[in-house]
Design a protein around this motif. Structure first.
Motif, PDB file in Angstrom:
ATOM      1  N   ASP A 184      39.206  42.342  47.811  1.00  0.00           N
ATOM      2  CA  ASP A 184      39.078  43.414  46.828  1.00  0.00           C
ATOM      3  C   ASP A 184      39.788  43.074  45.523  1.00  0.00           C
ATOM      4  OD1 ASP A 184      41.581  43.631  48.125  1.00  0.00           O
ATOM      5  OD2 ASP A 184      41.707  45.777  47.713  1.00  0.00           O
ATOM      6  N   GLU A 185      40.859  42.277  45.610  1.00  0.00           N
ATOM      7  CA  GLU A 185      41.552  41.841  44.396  1.00  0.00           C
ATOM      8  C   GLU A 185      40.696  40.832  43.625  1.00  0.00           C
ATOM      9  OE1 GLU A 185      46.255  42.066  45.509  1.00  0.00           O
ATOM     10  OE2 GLU A 185      45.090  40.471  46.474  1.00  0.00           O
ATOM     11  N   THR A 187      37.458  40.743  43.684  1.00  0.00           N
ATOM     12  CA  THR A 187      36.364  41.525  43.099  1.00  0.00           C
ATOM     13  C   THR A 187      36.801  42.204  41.806  1.00  0.00           C
ATOM     14  OG1 THR A 187      35.358  41.917  45.266  1.00  0.00           O
ATOM     15  CG2 THR A 187      34.779  43.442  43.502  1.00  0.00           C
ATOM     16  N   ALA A 219      33.236  37.420  48.739  1.00  0.00           N
ATOM     17  CA  ALA A 219      33.362  38.510  47.764  1.00  0.00           C
ATOM     18  C   ALA A 219      32.866  38.060  46.397  1.00  0.00           C
ATOM     19  CB  ALA A 219      34.819  38.969  47.681  1.00  0.00           C
TER      20      ALA A 219
END
Length: 289
Positions: A184-185, A187, A219
């Motif tokens: 998520d980081e 992304t 990702a």
């Protein structure tokens, strides 16, 4: 037809640069020559930095002079300043790279300059490359977090990316230097960079310290990234990022991408032989082919 993802092989430079036992130019040449038969279009083989700081790269000119150049491969070199650029041109590098940081602490540890000073230092290199018709690539370290400063904001990584893109870098390699990033980081960082430099071609350079490099690549694929820096045998790490282990292994990424339905145009048998050779150079394998 399967979509193609390119792996930019950085093992001969980024993979070997941190090895304490000096590796001969002939052994490096043999590794590059084998990798040149694997199907890569770009291989990073040299770094024209001061041998005082990176002794392993002192033979860079000799390596570039000695390799059997495949016509389909671009052989790249790191050039931190004009002296390095001149050395790379004399050694006939096909393309060069400048390497900055998204964090002040790492910039000062890695190249002994602030971010602002580093960008001033890179500008004449980029201009000279353009004048010579030489492609210049931009590396950005610590796009997620820094061993000295802690977390790096996506906006800060985007600011440096835009500066290097505006300088003329044809591609931006975005590094998770410590290897601790979560998908998520990655992304969030990629979305910020794409917003700041929408025309920039992006690549992922993810170390595998925490075992999440493959997940971070997935990702990145979802965000449209189709180039990844990898190191044969997973060799590498950064002398200025304490605790950071190796780059993600080329052969592992190639296998995962094929499983996901992408094409890399790489020969798995050659990758296996090259990984064995690369690990042998640091005493972890037999080193034969």
């Amino acid at each position: 037809m399967s979509e193609t993802v390119e792996l930019f092989e950085v093992g001969p430079r980024d993979g070997l640069q941190n090895e304490k036992a000096l590796i001969s130019a002939q052994d490096k040449i043999a590794l590059v020559n084998l990798l040149s038969t694997a199907g890569f279009t770009r291989i990073e083989v040299a770094s024209f930095v001061s041998p005082k700081w990176v002794p392993q790269m002192a033979t860079s000119a000799e390596v570039l002079a000695g390799i059997a150049r495949a016509p389909s491969v671009s052989y790249a070199a790191l050039t931190p300043n004009m002296r390095g650029f001149d050395g790379a041109m004399s050694a006939r590098a096909d393309e060069v790279a400048i390497f900055g940081s998204a964090s002040e602490g790492f910039s000062k540890a890695n190249i002994n300059a602030s971010i602002a000073d580093s960008l001033e230092r890179f500008a004449p290199v980029a201009a000279a490359a353009k004048a010579h018709g030489i492609p210049v690539r931009g590396y950005i370290s610590c796009t997620i977090n820094c061993p000295y400063d802690g977390p790096t904001s996506p906006e800060q990584s985007a600011r440096i990316a835009k500066a290097l893109h505006d300088m003329g870098c044809y591609e931006l390699s975005l590094g998770d230097t410590t290897g601790h990033a979560y998908p998520d980081e990655i992304t969030a960082m990629l979305r910020a960079v794409k917003a700041a430099a929408p025309k920039a071609k992006l690549a992922g350079h993810y170390h595998d310290t925490s075992g999440r490099a493959l997940a971070n690549i997935e990702a990145s694929l979802a965000e449209g990234v189709r180039v990844f820096d990898t190191s044969i045998g997973g060799l590498g790490g950064c002398p200025y990022a304490p605790g950071a282990l190796g780059n993600v292994a080329t052969e592992s990424v190639a296998a995962r991408l094929e499983t996901l339905g992408y094409t890399t145009n790489l020969n798995p048998a050659v990758l296996e032989r090259a990984a064995k050779m690369a690990l042998g150079l640091r005493g972890k394998g037999q080193g034969d082919v």
